[in-house]
Scaffold this active site. Structure first.
Site, PDB file in Angstrom:
ATOM      1  CG  HIS A  53      -1.888   0.997   1.419  1.00  0.00           C
ATOM      2  ND1 HIS A  53      -1.614   2.284   1.825  1.00  0.00           N
ATOM      3  CD2 HIS A  53      -3.221   0.943   1.225  1.00  0.00           C
ATOM      4  CE1 HIS A  53      -2.751   2.968   1.881  1.00  0.00           C
ATOM      5  NE2 HIS A  53      -3.744   2.182   1.514  1.00  0.00           N
ATOM      6  CG  ASP A  75       0.675  -2.346   6.205  1.00  0.00           C
ATOM      7  OD1 ASP A  75      -0.251  -2.360   7.039  1.00  0.00           O
ATOM      8  OD2 ASP A  75       0.592  -1.774   5.100  1.00  0.00           O
ATOM      9  CD  GLN A  87      -6.879  -4.503   4.249  1.00  0.00           C
ATOM     10  OE1 GLN A  87      -7.829  -5.218   4.580  1.00  0.00           O
ATOM     11  NE2 GLN A  87      -7.046  -3.245   3.951  1.00  0.00           N
ATOM     12  CE  LYS A 109      -7.233  -0.121   6.388  1.00  0.00           C
ATOM     13  NZ  LYS A 109      -7.920   0.281   5.157  1.00  0.00           N
ATOM     14  CB  CYS A 160      -3.865   3.422  -1.491  1.00  0.00           C
ATOM     15  SG  CYS A 160      -5.162   4.566  -1.120  1.00  0.00           S
TER      16      CYS A 160
HETATM   17  C1  PLP Z   1      -2.311  -2.883   3.565  1.00  0.00           C
HETATM   18  C2  PLP Z   1      -2.638  -1.508   4.046  1.00  0.00           C
HETATM   19  N1  PLP Z   1      -1.699  -0.770   4.651  1.00  0.00           N
HETATM   20  C3  PLP Z   1      -1.961   0.458   5.114  1.00  0.00           C
HETATM   21  C4  PLP Z   1      -3.193   1.023   4.986  1.00  0.00           C
HETATM   22  C5  PLP Z   1      -3.404   2.410   5.496  1.00  0.00           C
HETATM   23  O1  PLP Z   1      -4.383   2.442   6.455  1.00  0.00           O
HETATM   24  P1  PLP Z   1      -4.803   3.858   7.075  1.00  0.00           P
HETATM   25  O2  PLP Z   1      -5.279   4.675   5.934  1.00  0.00           O
HETATM   26  O3  PLP Z   1      -5.874   3.527   8.049  1.00  0.00           O
HETATM   27  O4  PLP Z   1      -3.584   4.408   7.705  1.00  0.00           O
HETATM   28  C6  PLP Z   1      -4.206   0.299   4.373  1.00  0.00           C
HETATM   29  C7  PLP Z   1      -5.557   0.887   4.175  1.00  0.00           C
HETATM   30  O5  PLP Z   1      -6.231   0.647   3.206  1.00  0.00           O
HETATM   31  C8  PLP Z   1      -3.923  -1.000   3.893  1.00  0.00           C
HETATM   32  O6  PLP Z   1      -4.863  -1.737   3.307  1.00  0.00           O
END
Ligand code: PLP
Lengths: 415, 146
Positions: free
Chosen positions: A132, A209, A212, A235, A373
């Site tokens: 992401h 990370d 998910q 999430k 993203c």
């Molecule tokens: C794999 C992953 N990392 C990071 C994020 C970023 O999350 P946030 O926007 O809540 O910081 C997301 C959100 O879609 C994600 O799916």
């Protein structure tokens, strides 16, 4: 009130679970809402909404600095939220749990604090091709500042990491590995334990990370042996604006604070400021008090249902969804890893993702459309954008059927 | 005889008035999109793009003389069918029309009357507004030169 204690020995009753989520009973365009955009954010159980309501209506007050009853209560509940996160991740101690706004901020904190002290010119940071943007851009910024190099582990056509390539990348120049546990764009679940073992063999710390994975799988940071793990509360059925950075204590202790201000200090004079202990060292200013309380309530809820049972149920839904959706004429699934969870990313014929999303909406079906993203991974699979349906603990086989019917209908309309 | 701007607007409005559910109204938009004359593939380039992100919109507009005075003529397209329908609406009410009609026409009010305003995502709305701005700017430049 339907805060059912879902007995662990009973079959998973998704209708009981759905009853706990008020928003699921809304309708859109006169049709019952089919919410399949959970990888974006999940809906909130009544228990979370009630906890927020109770905080604001009965004991709202700032924490850590007052001597009256409601402030003692808010401090206590805020710290309880942290303790619940510690339990949820199986961290060794509460000092390893840093509250941030979201996964993104957690990664930025590590890049700015750990990264800026430990990464120098010519050093390397390894990430993967399925990250992401949250796990790409902070490292790019750091590399740019330091003259360091970003290395990217490639993926195969199923959306799985090429582990041999990863092994070859690790060297004495590697200063950190940042890897997504579960891809939001492909659904791939990466072999993080193996990735971490290999990195540690070179003395390299690993950030996972977990944005998910945290709400789909049982997480045990000790067993995983990651050095950092980040996730977002929103999430995980909790409020927006609260997220978590877990870090191993030894590492966090060595790291300088990122932001300065109140709460993160032990004493301040104009000559010298002594920083507070962990975790407060990294939590400058008034934190998201309600957020911690709400996240704690979400964790209570998930523990009540059982993360293992949620994972098993979602797996069953996934297998069902794979069958039903691959039977939709013209559908091409993007991301077909063997280890995969809860995400269906797809294109249908040459239908534009935005049309797909707009027309599904008229049937009450909410999916994400676009690039998630994750521009580099879209490019890797040669697609401009995809439609993405993503599951949570409250979705049903009927909803997957509705999606499949909806997709066929959209094909007809645009045909 | 080509139809006037007012007549074209009335046709579009009538097409929308026949339906009250969104699936059918999007169908009208998709059908309108199919009536849009094709744009040269080579014109669909970055420099002609008026908006991007979830869907792309491209436009090439020129000011031309006609027996009745200057008109703005443009060709445009989008890669998404519903957006193409919206582009088609703009094409019908603006392209080949006299600059005075273009400057007077209240497109916001028109889209609102069609019920489209509240249903357009920000992304689509921005794309359409940039198109309208370009067309109106061209029309205005004719006024200045005259
Ligand atoms: C794999 C992953 N990392 C990071 C994020 C970023 O999350 P946030 O926007 O809540 O910081 C997301 C959100 O879609 C994600 O799916």
């Amino acid at each position: 009130m339907s805060d059912v204690k879902h007995a662990h020995n009973l079959a998973y009753d998704v209708e009981l679970i759905r009853a706990d989520f008020p928003l699921l009973h809304t309708s859109v365009h006169g049709k019952p809402l089919v919410y399949l955009d959970n990888a974006n954010t999940t809906q909130k159980p009544r228990k979370v909404i009630d906890a927020l309501m109770e905080y604001y209506t009965t004991y709202n007050s700032n924490i850590h600095r007052a001597s009256y009853s409601i402030a003692e209560r808010s401090t206590h509940e805020f710290e309880q939220g942290r303790a619940k996160v510690k339990g949820f991740l199986n961290a060794r101690g509460v000092e390893e749990i840093i509250f941030v706004r979201n996964a993104t901020e957690g990664i930025n904190l590590v890049a700015q604090s750990y990264g800026r002290t430990n990464v120098g010119e010519g050093d390397e940071i390894i990430i993967s091709a399925m990250e992401h943007h949250a796990n790409i851009v902070p490292w790019q910024m750091l590399c740019e500042e330091k003259g360091a190099v970003l290395k990217v582990i490639p993926v195969n056509d199923d959306g799985e990491l090429l582990m041999e390539e990863y092994e070859k990348m690790l060297s004495e120049r590697t200063k950190l590995v940042g890897i997504v546990h579960m891809s939001n764009a492909l659904g791939t679940v990466n072999p993080v334990e193996e990735i971490i073992r290999l990195a540690h063999a070179h003395g390299v710390p690993v950030l996972v990370d977990g944005a998910q994975s945290a709400y789909h799988k049982v997480i045990d940071v000790q067993k995983m042996d990651c050095d950092f793990f980040v996730f977002s509360g929103h999430k995980l059925y909790g409020p927006t604006g609260i997220g978590v950075l877990y870090g191993k204590r030894e590492l966090l202790e060595q790291m300088p604070p990122w932001m300065g201000g109140g709460d993160m200090i032990a004493s301040v004079t104009f000559e010298k400021t002594i920083y507070n202990e962990l975790p407060n060292k990294f939590e400058a200013g008034t934190p998201h008090i309600a957020g911690s309380i709400g996240l704690g309530a979400a964790i209570d809820y998930l523990n009540g249902v059982g993360m293992d049972r949620i994972a098993a149920y979602e797996h069953e839904l996934m297998e069902y969804g794979k069958q039903v959706l691959t039977a939709v004429p013209g559908l091409r699934m993007i991301g077909t890893a063997k280890e995969k969870a809860s995400v269906f990313s797809f294109v249908i014929k040459d239908i534009h993702a935005l049309d797909l999303g707009t027309l599904l909406d008229t049937q009450g079906i909410a999916i994400r459309t676009g690039q998630h993203c994750a521009h580099p991974v879209m490019k890797r699979f040669g697609v401009e954008a995809t439609g993405r349906a993503s599951l949570a603990c409250y979705n049903t086989k009927e909803e997957i059927d509705a999606l499949a019917r909806g997709l066929v209908r959209v094909s007809e309309i645009l045909g | 005889m080509t139809r006037s701007q007012a007549e074209k607007a009335a046709d579009i409005e009538e097409a929308f008035s026949l339906f009250d559910n969104w699936e059918d109204r999007y169908q009208v938009l998709i059908d309108l999109g199919k009536m849009l004359p094709p744009m040269n593939a080579s014109d669909k380039c970055d420099s002609n793009r008026v908006s991007g992100c979830q869907s792309n919109v491209w436009m090439v507009a020129t000011l031309q003389d006609s027996p009745t005075g200057p008109v703005v003529v443009f060709s445009a397209d989008s890669d998404a069918s519903i957006t193409r329908g919206l582009v088609s609406i703009l094409w019908q009410v603006f392209s080949g029309q006299p600059v005075s009609d273009i400057l007077e026409f209240d497109i916001d009010e028109f889209l609102d009357r069609l019920g489209l305003m509240s249903h357009l995502s920000m992304n689509r709305r921005n794309g359409l507004f940039s198109m309208v701005l370009r067309v109106k700017a061209l029309a205005a430049s004719a006024g200045v030169g005259a």
